[in-house]
Motif scaffolding. Structure first.
Motif, PDB file in Angstrom:
ATOM      1  N   TYR A 175     -76.676  -3.927 -31.392  1.00 39.29           N
ATOM      2  CA  TYR A 175     -75.837  -2.758 -31.450  1.00 39.29           C
ATOM      3  C   TYR A 175     -75.238  -2.688 -29.999  1.00 39.29           C
ATOM      4  O   TYR A 175     -74.840  -3.783 -29.365  1.00 39.29           O
ATOM      5  CB  TYR A 175     -76.724  -1.411 -31.770  1.00 39.29           C
ATOM      6  N   LYS A 200     -67.665  -3.948 -33.145  1.00 38.30           N
ATOM      7  CA  LYS A 200     -67.047  -5.271 -33.606  1.00 38.30           C
ATOM      8  C   LYS A 200     -67.295  -5.362 -35.077  1.00 38.30           C
ATOM      9  O   LYS A 200     -68.305  -4.909 -35.561  1.00 38.30           O
ATOM     10  CB  LYS A 200     -67.521  -6.524 -33.128  1.00 38.30           C
ATOM     11  N   ASP A 206     -70.537   1.221 -21.087  1.00 38.87           N
ATOM     12  CA  ASP A 206     -71.316  -0.154 -20.899  1.00 38.87           C
ATOM     13  C   ASP A 206     -72.646  -0.036 -20.615  1.00 38.87           C
ATOM     14  O   ASP A 206     -73.381  -0.725 -20.989  1.00 38.87           O
ATOM     15  CB  ASP A 206     -70.356  -1.170 -20.025  1.00 38.87           C
ATOM     16  N   THR A 239     -71.799  -2.294 -29.916  1.00 38.24           N
ATOM     17  CA  THR A 239     -70.578  -2.745 -30.227  1.00 38.24           C
ATOM     18  C   THR A 239     -69.959  -2.089 -31.488  1.00 38.24           C
ATOM     19  O   THR A 239     -70.509  -1.516 -32.512  1.00 38.24           O
ATOM     20  CB  THR A 239     -70.613  -4.187 -30.170  1.00 38.24           C
ATOM     21  N   CYS A 248     -61.885  -3.224 -25.551  1.00 37.95           N
ATOM     22  CA  CYS A 248     -60.905  -2.518 -26.474  1.00 37.95           C
ATOM     23  C   CYS A 248     -61.100  -1.112 -25.828  1.00 37.95           C
ATOM     24  O   CYS A 248     -61.772  -0.331 -25.563  1.00 37.95           O
ATOM     25  CB  CYS A 248     -61.678  -2.420 -27.923  1.00 37.95           C
ATOM     26  N   PRO A 282     -69.287   3.003 -29.211  1.00 41.45           N
ATOM     27  CA  PRO A 282     -70.376   2.330 -29.607  1.00 41.45           C
ATOM     28  C   PRO A 282     -71.617   3.460 -29.244  1.00 41.45           C
ATOM     29  O   PRO A 282     -71.696   3.994 -28.129  1.00 41.45           O
ATOM     30  CB  PRO A 282     -70.824   0.985 -28.987  1.00 41.45           C
ATOM     31  N   ASP A 333     -64.560   0.497 -26.463  1.00 41.69           N
ATOM     32  CA  ASP A 333     -65.686  -0.363 -26.674  1.00 41.69           C
ATOM     33  C   ASP A 333     -65.769  -1.396 -25.848  1.00 41.69           C
ATOM     34  O   ASP A 333     -65.055  -2.737 -25.867  1.00 41.69           O
ATOM     35  CB  ASP A 333     -65.590  -0.885 -27.963  1.00 41.69           C
ATOM     36  N   SER A 359     -74.769   1.887 -23.243  1.00 36.76           N
ATOM     37  CA  SER A 359     -74.826   1.407 -24.564  1.00 36.76           C
ATOM     38  C   SER A 359     -74.886  -0.263 -24.832  1.00 36.76           C
ATOM     39  O   SER A 359     -75.752  -0.794 -25.394  1.00 36.76           O
ATOM     40  CB  SER A 359     -73.378   1.928 -25.761  1.00 36.76           C
ATOM     41  N   CYS A 360     -73.906  -0.814 -24.262  1.00 36.73           N
ATOM     42  CA  CYS A 360     -73.854  -2.125 -24.370  1.00 36.73           C
ATOM     43  C   CYS A 360     -75.062  -2.851 -23.480  1.00 36.73           C
ATOM     44  O   CYS A 360     -75.886  -3.883 -24.083  1.00 36.73           O
ATOM     45  CB  CYS A 360     -72.436  -2.655 -23.877  1.00 36.73           C
ATOM     46  N   TYR A 391     -70.654  -5.638 -37.503  1.00 31.02           N
ATOM     47  CA  TYR A 391     -71.843  -4.923 -36.862  1.00 31.02           C
ATOM     48  C   TYR A 391     -72.155  -3.574 -37.426  1.00 31.02           C
ATOM     49  O   TYR A 391     -71.222  -2.917 -38.198  1.00 31.02           O
ATOM     50  CB  TYR A 391     -71.750  -4.869 -35.500  1.00 31.02           C
ATOM     51  N   SER A 400     -67.447  -3.924 -25.168  1.00 32.59           N
ATOM     52  CA  SER A 400     -68.128  -5.076 -25.891  1.00 32.59           C
ATOM     53  C   SER A 400     -67.115  -6.076 -26.294  1.00 32.59           C
ATOM     54  O   SER A 400     -67.243  -7.310 -26.528  1.00 32.59           O
ATOM     55  CB  SER A 400     -69.223  -5.019 -26.959  1.00 32.59           C
ATOM     56  N   GLN A 401     -66.017  -5.492 -26.407  1.00 31.63           N
ATOM     57  CA  GLN A 401     -64.656  -6.285 -27.005  1.00 31.63           C
ATOM     58  C   GLN A 401     -63.364  -5.962 -26.098  1.00 31.63           C
ATOM     59  O   GLN A 401     -62.091  -6.010 -26.763  1.00 31.63           O
ATOM     60  CB  GLN A 401     -64.409  -6.116 -28.339  1.00 31.63           C
TER      61      GLN A 401
END
Ligand SMILES: [Zn+2]
Length: 429
Positions: free
Chosen positions: A366, A370, A352, A368, A17, A54, A12, A355-356, A373, A14-15
């Motif tokens: 969306y 996290k 990324d 993400t 991860c 995600p 992920d 999706s991100c 969400y 966005s974090q």
């Protein structure tokens, strides 16, 4: 009842991860993500050996309904999206009628609610009937929830119409998505203006027909302080200009399609009209420039330009065949196989870009995983080799040059708001 997705490899961006984590899902949301989550009183889904990302988001999807139901419907496209790992797609306005006012957005919303499978975001037209002159009811459509406008299928030819639209979009805080094509330069072109065009005796479409409009609209976006997004960038020349424009701080984003990243003009020799699209597939040097631009961020994201057509339309005379190919059910695995496995792009970068960043372009909450969400996610099988089979597509469109390609990274589960909409390749609804 809460569910624990146990032991998957989570990626992920966005974090930041990446690694083996459990994910707790409840009431449609990601509740927790941690190394070990208690399973007492919860449903356990063991996903060891699989990868969780995600859910994929496509900012460029042609659903064809209303008016083109022989090619695709909102239901068939929703099912194709679920099969391809997409949790959010868009409904581009070049339907019949064109989505150019609030009433048509409302009608579209009713069809989308009825399909009720993946999230679908209507996009409005820039100009009335996408005819390129008088502006569409942009403000009213934004009030109905549209997230962007485009006349895709065509570029808006009139500079003054684009200027007015960009100024309005700036006020309404939405991006204008432009299909860059100067039609006086593209003319009746069929394929890239190069060796293959000469060999086949077909009229060509030059890279400049794209770049001329790109540069014009960047200038106008700067003047209006608007957010301009360049659709399906296809050439090294366009990349060069984008890189320059971004380096001086002008607000512009850009997308590239899986086919422009992986194929070249020579695909029409083998695949005929299955490789006919706009903008056209270009040279190896163009393809390399697009891949590099995706890696260094000059191009922000990947969009499918999913464009279903009937078999009859695509297998008749080449010159009469419409432009475009389907993409929802092939995008992730072909890119994973040919970019990530070949070390052009990391898996994190691919997620990324698919999706991100698409979520960011449309301002969607969306892209993400996290906690707090929506539980919109895709589970992938990166290990087992499979084969693309157009006859198994959920899309009505079988127009793809990727049929029979061996791939890795096929989505095996798609979840939207905590609800499983595809499992083991089977769409559940
Ligand atoms: Zn287009």
């Amino acid at each position: 009842m809460e569910t624990v997705l146990r032991g998957g490899n989570v990626v992920d961006p966005s974090q930041q991860c990446e690694g083996r984590f459990d994910i707790l899902i409840g009431e449609g949301l990601v509740v927790d993500i941690a190394k070990r989550i208690s399973t007492t009183g919860r449903v356990i889904e063991n996903i060891e050996g699989y990868t969780v990302i995600p859910g994929l988001i496509d900012v460029h999807t042609h659903l064809r309904e209303p008016g083109g139901e022989a090619k695709e419907t909102i239901v068939s496209a929703s099912r194709a999206a679920a099969a391809g790992g997409y949790t959010s797609i868009t409904a581009l306005p070049n339907t019949n009628p064109v989505t150019d006012d609030a009433r048509k957005v409302e009608h579209l919303r009713a069809l989308i609610d009825h399909a009720n499978l993946v999230r679908i975001w209507p996009i409005g037209a820039v100009t009335k009937d996408s005819a390129g002159e008088k502006l569409a009811e942009i403000a009213q459509m934004v009030a109905m929830g549209i997230r962007a406008v485009t006349d895709d299928g065509h570029g808006v030819q009139s500079a003054e119409s684009v200027r007015q639209a960009l100024c309005m979009c700036a006020e309404l805080k939405i991006p204008l998505l432009q299909h860059c094509e100067d039609e006086t330069l593209a003319g009746q072109g069929q394929v890239h203006d190069g060796q293959i065009a000469l060999q086949l005796g077909l009229p060509g479409i030059s890279a400049s027909s794209e770049t001329v409009m790109l540069v014009r609209d960047v200038v106008l976006a700067q003047a209006c302080k608007a957010r301009l997004h360049i659709m399906h960038v296809s050439s090294a020349q366009a990349v060069q200009w984008l890189r320059m424009v971004k380096s001086i701080g002008i607000q512009v984003t850009a997308e590239v399609t899986p086919h422009h990243l992986l194929l070249t003009e020579s695909a029409v020799v083998d695949d005929g009209a299955m490789a006919k699209m706009k903008p056209p597939l270009r040279t190896k040097a163009d393809r390399k420039a697009l891949q590099e631009a995706l890696v260094d961020g000059t191009i922000d994201l990947i969009a499918t330009d999913h464009a279903p057509h009937t078999v009859e339309e695509k297998t008749g005379d080449f010159s009469a065949a419409p432009f475009g190919i389907v993409g929802l059910e092939t995008a992730f695995p072909i890119l994973y196989t040919h970019l990530v496995k070949k070390d052009v792009l990391s898996l994190t970068q691919l997620v990324d870009r698919m999706s991100c960043r698409p979520a960011a372009l449309l301002g969607l909450p969306y892209g993400t995983l996290k906690p707090g969400y929506a539980a919109d996610l895709t589970i992938l099988d990166l290990e087992q080799e499979r084969t693309i089979d157009k006859d198994k597509f959920y899309s009505k469109g079988k127009n793809t040059p990727f049929h029979a390609w061996p791939v890795y990274g096929m989505p095996v589960l798609t979840m939207v708001g905590g609800r499983v909409v595809m499992k083991n390749g089977i769409v559940t609804i």
